[in-house]
Design a protein around this motif. Sequence first.
Motif, PDB file in Angstrom:
ATOM      1  N   PRO A   1      17.507  -4.977  96.683  1.00 50.85           N
ATOM      2  CA  PRO A   1      17.106  -4.850  95.373  1.00 50.85           C
ATOM      3  C   PRO A   1      18.202  -4.447  94.777  1.00 50.85           C
ATOM      4  O   PRO A   1      18.447  -4.879  93.600  1.00 50.85           O
ATOM      5  N   SER A   2      19.253  -3.708  95.093  1.00 53.48           N
ATOM      6  CA  SER A   2      20.429  -3.164  94.469  1.00 53.48           C
ATOM      7  C   SER A   2      21.155  -4.398  93.876  1.00 53.48           C
ATOM      8  O   SER A   2      21.888  -4.306  92.700  1.00 53.48           O
ATOM      9  N   VAL A   3      21.117  -5.478  94.260  1.00 52.64           N
ATOM     10  CA  VAL A   3      21.774  -6.681  94.067  1.00 52.64           C
ATOM     11  C   VAL A   3      21.274  -7.329  92.472  1.00 52.64           C
ATOM     12  O   VAL A   3      21.902  -7.568  91.708  1.00 52.64           O
ATOM     13  N   PHE A   4      19.943  -7.397  92.553  1.00 55.61           N
ATOM     14  CA  PHE A   4      19.092  -7.555  91.304  1.00 55.61           C
ATOM     15  C   PHE A   4      19.206  -6.668  90.269  1.00 55.61           C
ATOM     16  O   PHE A   4      19.644  -7.048  89.277  1.00 55.61           O
ATOM     17  N   GLU A   5      19.384  -5.487  90.639  1.00 55.23           N
ATOM     18  CA  GLU A   5      19.688  -4.327  89.875  1.00 55.23           C
ATOM     19  C   GLU A   5      20.858  -4.643  89.351  1.00 55.23           C
ATOM     20  O   GLU A   5      21.113  -4.396  87.856  1.00 55.23           O
ATOM     21  N   ASP A   6      21.958  -5.038  90.071  1.00 53.69           N
ATOM     22  CA  ASP A   6      23.493  -5.402  89.471  1.00 53.69           C
ATOM     23  C   ASP A   6      23.339  -6.522  88.350  1.00 53.69           C
ATOM     24  O   ASP A   6      24.120  -6.450  87.367  1.00 53.69           O
ATOM     25  N   CYS A   7      22.402  -7.393  88.885  1.00 46.40           N
ATOM     26  CA  CYS A   7      22.411  -8.598  87.831  1.00 46.40           C
ATOM     27  C   CYS A   7      21.907  -8.095  86.532  1.00 46.40           C
ATOM     28  O   CYS A   7      22.270  -8.548  85.409  1.00 46.40           O
ATOM     29  N   SER A   8      20.673  -7.193  86.582  1.00 44.92           N
ATOM     30  CA  SER A   8      20.341  -6.853  85.278  1.00 44.92           C
ATOM     31  C   SER A   8      21.214  -5.957  84.437  1.00 44.92           C
ATOM     32  O   SER A   8      21.307  -6.264  83.088  1.00 44.92           O
TER      33      SER A   8
END
Length: 616
Positions: A512-519
């Motif tokens: 999930p942290s990767v998608f959060e970084d994307c956001s």
Amino acid sequence: MPEAPQNSEQLTDYNLAEKNQKTLQFIEDVTANADEVQKTVLAEILSQNANVEYLQRHGLNGHTDRESFKKLMPVIKYEDIQPDINRIANGDTSPILCSSAISEFLTSSGTSGGERKLMPTIEEELERRSLLYSLLMPVMSQFVPGLEKGKGMYFLFIKSEAKTPGGLLARPVLTSYYKSSHFKERPYDPYTNYTSPNETILCSDSYQSMYSQLLCGLCQNKEVLRVGAVFASGFIRAIRFLEKHWALLCKDIRTGTLNPQITDPSVREAVMKILKPDPNLADFIEGVCSKNIWQGIITKLWPNTKYVDVIVTGTMSQYIPTLDYYSNDLPLVCTMYASSECYFGVNLDPLCKPSEVSYTLIPSMCYYEFLPVQRNNGVTDSLPAPKSLSEKEQQELVDLVDVKLGQEYELIVTTYSGLYRYRVGDVLRVAGFKNKVPQCNFICRKNVVLSIDSDKTDEVELQNAMKNAVNHLVPFDATVTEYTSYADTSTIPGHYVLFWELNLKGSTPIPPSVFEDCSLAIEESFNSVYRQGRVSDKSIGPLEIKIVEPGTFDKLMDYAISLGASINQYKTPRCVKFAPVLELLNSRIVSSYFSPKCPKWVPGHKQWNKPELNEV
Ligand code: AMP
């Protein structure tokens, strides 16, 4: 040119009526003589500025007539004069665009290269803005009598300001107006009698400003006859604030003491002049708010309110259902149409439905021209970014009194502060006429796909932001095969949502942290108005990425085709608004992720800030 109405001092009932009458007569006169007024406006602008470098560069040579002006002066967009603007920002005080001294820059919410556009302005423009404001209440009083007998509860705020390298202030137009003597030292007038003391409006701390304005509004609840803010989003934020902080507000009203978080001495002093211990009022507010039912809260707490004064035309129309809910369907009134470049028009039929609002352009404000546009009714209701106009297109520009009923136009203005044939970027439709003057519906801003508050994000910015974000997926051998976006205003504040369909080739699951970084990467890539909304104004919530099931975008295409889209020409819309499409997307969500923190933002322009400052 018809003479503008003057401010008179002590207003009795009789001379208020007389003053209103004079104002309405002024509107009659300028609209009836619109072409002559426009001719005079252009001649004044061109003669006052005959010596400026920009007009000389284009060979105007002191001519002040329309024909020479139209033949010689190009139709421009911001980027065409950016070098001139940069010179002014860097301290060149020679007459480049305008012969009067540039008093400050107004920072538009429209951006160029990710930064707010800088609109040079001059002192006398404040008078023109005040004039437009002075038209609003005489118009309104024709429809809602007795407004002079009570107060307006308006939530008004200032934003941060910066200095250009040359030492000029750069700030939004409303901040400039509220800080001017035209607002601060306005003579007593029952129509500018607000529940918020000036000090609460001029407080730069957004919590203290909001809290103290709400407190003063609650203390004077019976006197309030109208409520509002500039844009619908701001008003809704105030109600949301009440939902969160009513207990504290009630405590202050019960005891007559002020929340210690209000530390600004001038705000404290101003509020203490209004705040008196009032246990009955506190009981009443507590009784209403503790039920936790917010429907109709405006009419419950401010029972004499006649209407809600907020702009709900353009992208703000997305807030109409929420406003209807909070106000139990009180009339939503859009009074004016204005920009940093110039103030333009007033709504002469303020109680009409929001979908029917039209603004009567006041001919003495600036010189107007109109470029006919053909809009293909796309999903986003937006138009591509303006391209430079050919000679032929420049000749197609129409004057104020020559526009055609029902036709859509891009607005082009020449202003007293030094913009010549400048493309504002707004598309208007002629809905009717007041005497010779068109009354225009606001259709859209060119090329804006997403907007929550004053932010305006275009398709190119979205595309670039996407590029930066998907880099985070590279280590996982994953790509985004399709995406679209949506401005979700069901949350308060609203937030941007991106729908992503993924192609996962790698075997490692993506944390999930990767998608959060994307956001966050997307937010970091957006323009400074967006980032300011996230960081400073808190008017935009964290961006959300929603991952949808494989095949969702094919379903979207099938749906568009079933509605008649051509299979050959089908392109994924980069922004969606249509409820059934949103339903389709939302029914296929696999997971969703929010940006974990605010993007970076500092006041001023990137190039004016030292690199270390940017890192803060
Ligand atoms: P700014 O330059 O930041 O002051 O923003 C001005 C822009 O806000 C205008 O060019 C419009 O796009 C938008 N705007 C201002 N007034 C209205 C209105 N009454 N209805 C819809 N959009 C508006």
